[in-house]
Write an enzyme that holds these catalytic residues in place. Structure first.
Site, short mmCIF file in Angstrom:
data_model
loop_
_atom_site.label_atom_id
_atom_site.label_comp_id
_atom_site.label_asym_id
_atom_site.label_seq_id
_atom_site.Cartn_x
_atom_site.Cartn_y
_atom_site.Cartn_z
N GLY A 6 -1.94 -0.95 -9.10
CA GLY A 6 -0.80 -0.04 -9.25
C GLY A 6 0.23 -0.20 -8.16
CE LYS A 7 -2.73 -1.44 -3.22
NZ LYS A 7 -3.61 -2.23 -2.33
CB VAL A 8 3.24 -5.56 -7.44
CG1 VAL A 8 4.30 -6.51 -7.96
CG2 VAL A 8 3.21 -5.56 -5.92
CG ASP B 75 -2.28 -0.58 0.95
OD1 ASP B 75 -2.51 -1.03 -0.18
OD2 ASP B 75 -3.11 -0.60 1.87
#
Lengths: 355, 355, 355, 355
Positions: free
Chosen positions: B305-307, B262
């Site tokens: 859109g985190k990894v 996050d």
């Protein structure tokens, strides 16, 4: 490639257990084997828990349950005095329940998205995916920002997550996000109205965290709102002390399972000899063989003095299948007929605020 | 029935990856299939992560890993500059690592205890069970009480878990619980000495919680120590902002996985356009099909859109088998040779304390 | 879209356990927890099994193991007198081992194919997928057709799968598909040369079935080759009678697990009081909670009188990770040093052919 | 310790889907997520399969399903023209269905037996355990012996399992093991009467094997009954050729799943261009990540040209929970109203017996 609008066209709809009398089905499952019999036994333990009017019922939520169509199940349990406290991951309560309370939806994703084939495209469209479910990230940002605003409106001091979530309930009432005012019902609202405390012991680990971080960033070096997870633990332990007989209805594992089980030990630490949780049910697909808490058996918890061995049942099933059966069984058996809500929020209002 | 002493006679011993050059084994697995190939790819991604000296490495720990004999793996990663921050469940850091740092052990349980056949007897003996491992609950109570004492010694204000755990490191040094003073090495100590911050975003959900509850109970209505989980989130986001290139080495899922992922979004909330985690590895047996975060694929995280999709790998294995291979591979390849620790704790010391 | 040639460019390579001395690694795992300790105990049971020279070792294979890079492990076990009989699914022996013996390969599939995103394209290219592995279906058709030719060359009568597979071994020798003649080594060839019988109790359920169906179709109403699964069971039971001490090394569950376990009861049916399998190991990720045989514990098998409780171990791991460790341990400990192969095929040559 | 009589006192009772109208429940699940939505989609595919009157429905059974209380579900499907052929493990058909047809029961085992704590005691009492279910091994021996007698009564030649099971049906009629004669209904009987062929491609891998082994032992060197698994494959392929549109309803994986899928390729081998299975459903908890067939996705099967991608659905659930919902949905929607049974046994009677 489909447009964002096309992808976000079929909202998840929440199942209404009041419409499905599963009592004969569950009764039939009592004489079968495996998960069906386990589900039937779990249903009968939940039934017993509710008929034992001394028993306070703690509902534990982990996994993405609200986005999956189970929101109304939990609302119905609250409104029908079938649950007295909730311990949850933040995602269920903030990103999903509060999010829907604000008027947003989760959406059905086609089977072809389940394993990630379209994730690069989704990223570009600002669509977030939970397995077979879509979320509009732009709407989720509004949810984050709403938390930010609520935070800004509060007195600068440490809050338990329970206190903060109660403020979220008050916000919904104030803003007319209620059925009476033409809005939707929600877990937060129902719990607010029924004095059911909600705890998210890892409260910053969700959409709420974004709002809080924004608040604290702006307040660096000045008094600010903080979230005291120790206070959560202190508060819920008070409930165990005030109401010695307790039962756990756990969906998934994680922090909520551990946290709720631990209050037996915490009461002991405070010098109050507390009985183990008398009843315990867990619905999960987690495996026991990696030694992690989520899949650990309730028998294991009994070695820790947390859960009594007599009325405990693990149910090996994904929750959207098993929970409507188990909760619906207790509802249609009218197990809660003689039961009043414990109104536990009123006890907690006596815990002094942190100075 | 065996005595408590007999049951607690074979201590768990921590594997030393430095003694096992698994490079040829992992290299052979690169051309196989299923978990072996996935483990080999994960090992090579960890190798890349370490060679990319811009990259800050965040280690995430969930499940009961320290009790399972993996403590030394994590100590070695810290002492060899192979990890820059840790996000963990409280149990790993407090109940298990700090517990062993105090001189206590975990013990091997016989196979016949795995499924709960002896749990009632264990309860009477005050032996706690984690699957196939035993803990002396009386020793664990000492651990709880030590946290209580540390808490009492602190200034009354909100702490991030990172700040609190740093105080636990200082305690170990002060009390001579260090190899130099004849004690044992530990994750908390190594991290303290190497300026590796440790975050437990659900800090009260473990042995620490008991000490904190005791403290807050005694201080009701007076200033007290509180644990601000929002500050945790704020702090770790600062790291992402200060060091844009990041990689995740995740063992298990739960809060640590979500929390660490996050921070990309949290940086964005603070107005800093942050890149996704460039590298990500997760070792887990959790199933994706229940939609819960723990088993959700890293591809799914990319929709949020985190990894980044390029260098991510899930490894389907219980961690005690796969981690020594993956971590040992990077170690024996000397992937960290050119790497200095990021000393991230020094950045965080600049975050103002909460007033 | 990549071409067929591009997709089929990286062959699966079989791990060589002789190159990896995992003894220190496994020894270290004996004092850990979960799968690592279970794997270490399984390795030590396999070691005991081999040192007990009275014991006949039955290897059971289910799942797609040969295609995954484990072929050489099994060849090495056979050639080093570490296994005396094999019970397998047909796919491992025919579609995969015989297929590679004919000179064909399995290929590494990119991660993006694992969950089916490219299956429609693969279909058009006649590429078959096993999770993360590709097969050229045109080559597989040659394998089917070779079985058809072998079938046509045989006397018209019922065969056990063991008799048929022995003919496949003879075919490989005759056609020069041997290392001596510049070909590859294979399980079928090694077993043929070492007098290790191979049983596929569901023999028509694989590539062999296609060849047999073609044969029987052409011979409708005339004498033909048939595959007598009852004879398989009769033959393997003879082995249990001739060699009372037995151990099972099981990879996966399914028919091979059940079939091999059942011979204890079958011997009893023939009036010979047979001891339970003295040693038993199973590597599997199957869950016990659905009640199916594949994941059922070896303790459960003991209630059926099939497996002794003393030396049994389940290992929760995907096989490509755990088997090289377990088999490699026994190999490098030289557990088989004093062991001669049981040459069980010679016993079975005395079972009369079916008239 | 309880006596055998006490342990075997609560018989498993089979659920009657006709009594539970789950249509509204499943309809509600269509707009949820995870297993509930998958179960709803599977139910709608089964509904479509039945309304497509060209489609022949093949039911595949693996796992211990009859012992678990699902026998009546399958009987109802047969008697209501909702299935045209069955492919099963031997255990379901012989050890469990035929066993109950003979008048025996399966029994509920207490939760404390699930993980093997009492297996040594059970062994002494000759009670066999399947997870949470007990079987009287002495009764099972009678079942074995009955198969022996049936075998002895047959002409000496190779039989397909389908031919043999048909003889078992005739035996039940002859011996008055029918509802009309005061006995119980069974899958074998219903299939016999409704001309639904049953295939057990690994027929000797069950109680039947014991009877066959006894027969073959007594007949060594003389003509005998044999079980030709290739004939099974030939026969079921004839059905695909005769009835090109097919659908699969699969419970569990294993040999039945592979065998039924393979007939598309087998038809092709016989020179008949066969369409892929148009519909396919599988209920299983098996994991895809070990590469084994049981958990492999139906998308993977499409790469082999076996299953069409349009109407396929995996359902991640233990079968006793999901099957009553899926089968009950189609039943109560009257999807079979316009459907006649395919009477496929009559086609197979035209396949010449093996000489």
């Amino acid at each position: 490639m489909p447009t964002k609008k096309e992808l976000l066209s079929q909202p998840i709809q929440h199942i209404d257990i009041k419409q499905h009398n599963v009592v004969p089905l569950i009764d039939a499952m009592q004489s079968m084997a495996y998960s069906s019999r386990d589900a039937a036994r779990a249903a009968s333990i939940y039934d017993m828990m509710l008929r034992d009017t001394d028993c306070g019922v703690i509902l534990c939520l982990a996994g993405s349950l609200i986005s999956a169509g189970l929101q109304k199940v939990f609302i119905d349990l609250i409104r029908n005095n079938m649950v007295d406290a909730i311990v949850s991951t933040g995602a269920n309560i903030v990103d999903q329940d509060f999010f829907e309370a604000l008027g947003f939806n989760h959406y059905i994703a086609g089977d072809e998205y389940k394993y990630g084939a379209g994730d690069a495209d989704l990223r570009e469209l600002m669509i977030d995916r939970i397995y077979d479910t879509f979320i509009d990230e732009e709407e989720l940002r509004i949810c984050d920002e709403t938390i930010h605003q609520i935070t800004n409106s509060l007195e600068h001091r440490p809050y338990s997550s329970r206190e903060f979530i109660r403020e979220m309930g008050a916000y919904l009432v104030k803003e007319g996000k209620t059925p009476a005012a033409g809005g939707r019902d929600s877990i937060i609202l129902a719990a607010y109205e029924k004095n059911v405390p909600i705890f998210c012991p890892a409260f910053s680990d969700c959409s709420a965290g974004f709002g809080l971080v924004a608040h604290q960033h702006a307040r660096q070096g000045k008094p600010m709102v903080s979230i005291d997870s120790a206070k959560d633990f202190y508060e819920i332990t008070q409930l165990k002390i005030a109401n010695p007989t307790t039962g756990l209805l756990m969906i998934g594992g994680g922090v909520p399972k551990n946290f709720a089980q631990d209050i037996v030990v915490a009461a002991d630490v405070l010098g109050v000899e507390a009985s183990m949780h008398k009843y315990a049910i867990q619905i999960t697909v987690a495996d026991a063989r990696d030694g992690a808490l989520s899949g650990s058996t309730l028998k294991e918890a009994s070695s820790w003095g947390k859960v009594d061995l007599t009325y405990e049942q693990m149910v090996f099933s994904e929750a959207t299948l098993a929970l409507p059966l188990i909760a619906g069984y207790a509802f249609h058996k009218k197990a809660h007929a003689a039961r009043k809500g414990k109104q536990w929020a009123t006890i907690l209002n006596q815990v002094p605020v942190t100075v």
